[in-house]
Design a protein around this motif. Structure first.
Motif, mmCIF file in Angstrom:
data_model
loop_
_atom_site.group_PDB
_atom_site.id
_atom_site.type_symbol
_atom_site.label_atom_id
_atom_site.label_comp_id
_atom_site.label_asym_id
_atom_site.label_seq_id
_atom_site.Cartn_x
_atom_site.Cartn_y
_atom_site.Cartn_z
ATOM 1 N N ASP A 252 -28.791 21.048 2.211
ATOM 2 C CA ASP A 252 -27.391 21.463 2.372
ATOM 3 C C ASP A 252 -26.447 20.286 2.152
ATOM 4 N N GLY A 253 -26.861 19.098 2.579
ATOM 5 C CA GLY A 253 -25.999 17.929 2.443
ATOM 6 C C GLY A 253 -25.856 17.445 1.015
ATOM 7 N N GLU A 254 -26.814 17.774 0.154
ATOM 8 C CA GLU A 254 -26.758 17.337 -1.242
ATOM 9 C C GLU A 254 -25.895 18.228 -2.118
ATOM 10 N N ILE A 255 -25.697 19.472 -1.703
ATOM 11 C CA ILE A 255 -25.027 20.454 -2.564
ATOM 12 C C ILE A 255 -23.597 20.059 -2.943
ATOM 13 N N PRO A 256 -22.742 19.628 -1.996
ATOM 14 C CA PRO A 256 -21.370 19.276 -2.408
ATOM 15 C C PRO A 256 -21.327 18.186 -3.471
ATOM 16 N N ALA A 257 -22.189 17.170 -3.361
ATOM 17 C CA ALA A 257 -22.194 16.096 -4.361
ATOM 18 C C ALA A 257 -22.674 16.610 -5.711
ATOM 19 N N VAL A 258 -23.672 17.501 -5.723
ATOM 20 C CA VAL A 258 -24.154 18.080 -6.974
ATOM 21 C C VAL A 258 -23.050 18.888 -7.649
ATOM 22 N N LEU A 259 -22.330 19.679 -6.883
ATOM 23 C CA LEU A 259 -21.238 20.475 -7.447
ATOM 24 C C LEU A 259 -20.136 19.573 -7.995
ATOM 25 N N ARG A 260 -19.866 18.488 -7.292
ATOM 26 C CA ARG A 260 -18.812 17.571 -7.729
ATOM 27 C C ARG A 260 -19.223 16.784 -8.968
ATOM 28 N N GLU A 261 -20.437 16.241 -8.954
ATOM 29 C CA GLU A 261 -20.859 15.339 -10.026
ATOM 30 C C GLU A 261 -21.356 16.077 -11.269
ATOM 31 N N ARG A 262 -21.980 17.238 -11.091
ATOM 32 C CA ARG A 262 -22.571 17.945 -12.233
ATOM 33 C C ARG A 262 -21.660 19.036 -12.795
ATOM 34 N N PHE A 263 -20.817 19.631 -11.921
ATOM 35 C CA PHE A 263 -19.952 20.737 -12.367
ATOM 36 C C PHE A 263 -18.462 20.388 -12.309
ATOM 37 N N GLY A 264 -18.127 19.236 -11.722
ATOM 38 C CA GLY A 264 -16.723 18.865 -11.601
ATOM 39 C C GLY A 264 -15.959 19.677 -10.590
ATOM 40 N N ILE A 265 -16.659 20.241 -9.603
ATOM 41 C CA ILE A 265 -16.029 21.119 -8.619
ATOM 42 C C ILE A 265 -15.919 20.426 -7.270
ATOM 43 N N GLU A 266 -14.709 20.346 -6.769
ATOM 44 C CA GLU A 266 -14.434 19.851 -5.416
ATOM 45 C C GLU A 266 -14.025 21.055 -4.582
ATOM 46 N N LEU A 267 -14.867 21.437 -3.626
ATOM 47 C CA LEU A 267 -14.600 22.642 -2.843
ATOM 48 C C LEU A 267 -13.534 22.398 -1.786
ATOM 49 N N PRO A 268 -12.750 23.442 -1.464
ATOM 50 C CA PRO A 268 -11.678 23.289 -0.472
ATOM 51 C C PRO A 268 -12.173 23.269 0.964
ATOM 52 N N GLY A 269 -13.430 23.668 1.195
ATOM 53 C CA GLY A 269 -13.971 23.720 2.549
ATOM 54 C C GLY A 269 -15.479 23.731 2.522
ATOM 55 N N PRO A 270 -16.099 23.760 3.681
ATOM 56 C CA PRO A 270 -17.566 23.759 3.756
ATOM 57 C C PRO A 270 -18.166 24.988 3.081
ATOM 58 N N LEU A 271 -19.250 24.766 2.347
ATOM 59 C CA LEU A 271 -19.957 25.837 1.665
ATOM 60 C C LEU A 271 -21.142 26.298 2.505
ATOM 61 N N THR A 272 -21.331 27.614 2.596
ATOM 62 C CA THR A 272 -22.516 28.181 3.227
ATOM 63 C C THR A 272 -23.460 28.637 2.120
ATOM 64 N N PRO A 273 -24.520 27.866 1.827
ATOM 65 C CA PRO A 273 -25.439 28.269 0.757
ATOM 66 C C PRO A 273 -26.085 29.610 1.080
ATOM 67 N N LYS A 274 -26.237 30.436 0.059
ATOM 68 C CA LYS A 274 -26.768 31.780 0.301
ATOM 69 C C LYS A 274 -27.614 32.216 -0.889
ATOM 70 N N ASP A 275 -28.774 32.780 -0.617
ATOM 71 C CA ASP A 275 -29.654 33.303 -1.659
ATOM 72 C C ASP A 275 -30.481 34.432 -1.060
ATOM 73 N N GLU A 276 -29.827 35.557 -0.788
ATOM 74 C CA GLU A 276 -30.469 36.704 -0.152
ATOM 75 C C GLU A 276 -30.817 37.761 -1.190
ATOM 76 N N ASN A 277 -31.745 38.634 -0.830
ATOM 77 C CA ASN A 277 -32.110 39.730 -1.716
ATOM 78 C C ASN A 277 -30.951 40.708 -1.855
ATOM 79 N N ILE A 278 -30.806 41.267 -3.050
ATOM 80 C CA ILE A 278 -29.740 42.220 -3.322
ATOM 81 C C ILE A 278 -30.219 43.619 -2.979
ATOM 82 N N VAL A 279 -29.415 44.364 -2.221
ATOM 83 C CA VAL A 279 -29.751 45.739 -1.870
ATOM 84 C C VAL A 279 -29.442 46.628 -3.066
#
Length: 285
Positions: A252-279
């Protein structure tokens, strides 16, 4: 909202005219510059179908968006540049269940140039990179992908295949084609997609509610984040082939840096990572 700033955002400068060459250029540049992402949903925010809000997010904040945002704003840019633009409603086919989403499930764009119709879509993640002709049902080759638009009455189906017609099992391409989405050419307005925009932010039958994701086209491949994974795909030179795929597990701690460095995205707030099955949605579509 300034078209010039939008063009700079996607790496274009100088005067542009409403030609096929321009359409192809800015379509491809958008895909290389603006991520396909839904991270606002997983940062506690809400996506609004208001062009000034979308412009501020994509152009000023250097963020991305999903189909309603990317295609909604791209259609505005095309109109500003003098293109004849029509918004269309599409229904995406679920690759697992085979069911189609509800009406207004997906927003796509038709552009008419010199009497010829072109399909544009900069909000579908891994899709075609250049506008597709709507004047033919013949296969259209793009990179390592093959696309065609099939007609059934008033409904059109966008399909893709890896093999050339005649190379897949079944002969003449039969069995090689996969339906991506269906649509009609009835003109639509952006506000007509508001209910489905909320659906995709709140329904357990939507990938956007169930998974935090971000994806960007790269020269020769694609970079994607989903949940707690970073996925890189590399396409081989030439036509055909599945390329290589690498997956890196993220904390979880690595995700913001990956988004910033690899995608150029600076998020406005904390991200809740999610990868659940789709109903699966109810079988009414």
């Amino acid at each position: 909202m300034e078209a010039e700033q939008y063009l700079l955002r996607i790496g274009c400068s100088g005067p542009v005219s409403p030609t096929l060459a321009t359409l192809q250029l800015i379509h491809h540049k958008h895909l290389l510059s603006v991520p396909f992402e839904n991270l606002t949903i997983h940062c506690g925010g809400q996506i609004l179908l208001e062009l000034p809000w979308i412009y501020d997010k994509i152009v000023t904040q250097h963020r991305g968006g999903f189909c309603f945002e990317n295609n909604g704003l791209f259609s505005w840019l095309l109109s500003q540049l003098g293109f004849e633009v029509t918004l269309l409603s599409a229904q995406v086919r679920n690759s697992i269940t085979g069911r189609y989403g509800p009406p207004f499930d997906h927003l796509i764009i038709q552009v008419v140039l010199e009497g010829r119709r072109w399909l544009c879509n900069v909000g579908f993640g891994a899709g075609f990179q250049l506008p597709l002709s709507l004047e033919t049902g013949e296969p259209q080759q793009q990179g390592d992908g093959l696309y065609r638009v099939r007609h059934r009455g008033e409904t059109l189906f966008l399909e893709t295949a890896r093999e050339k017609p005649g190379e897949g099992e079944g002969g003449e391409g039969q069995g090689a084609w996969t339906e991506l989405y269906k649509f009609t050419l009835q003109p639509r307005r952006l506000e007509e997609f508001k209910a489905m925009c909320w659906y995709h932010q709140s329904s357990p039958s939507s990938i956007f509610f169930c998974k935090s994701l971000c994806s960007l086209l790269l020269p020769g491949g694609r970079l994607s984040y989903m949940g707690r994974r970073l996925i890189t795909t590399h396409s081989p030179p030439g036509e055909g082939g599945n390329g290589t795929r690498t997956v890196v597990e993220l904390s979880d701690g690595e995700i913001p840096a990956v988004l910033r460095e690899r995608f150029g995205i600076e998020l406005p707030g904390p991200l809740t990572p999610k990868d659940e099955n789709i109903v699966p949605p109810p079988p009414i579509y």
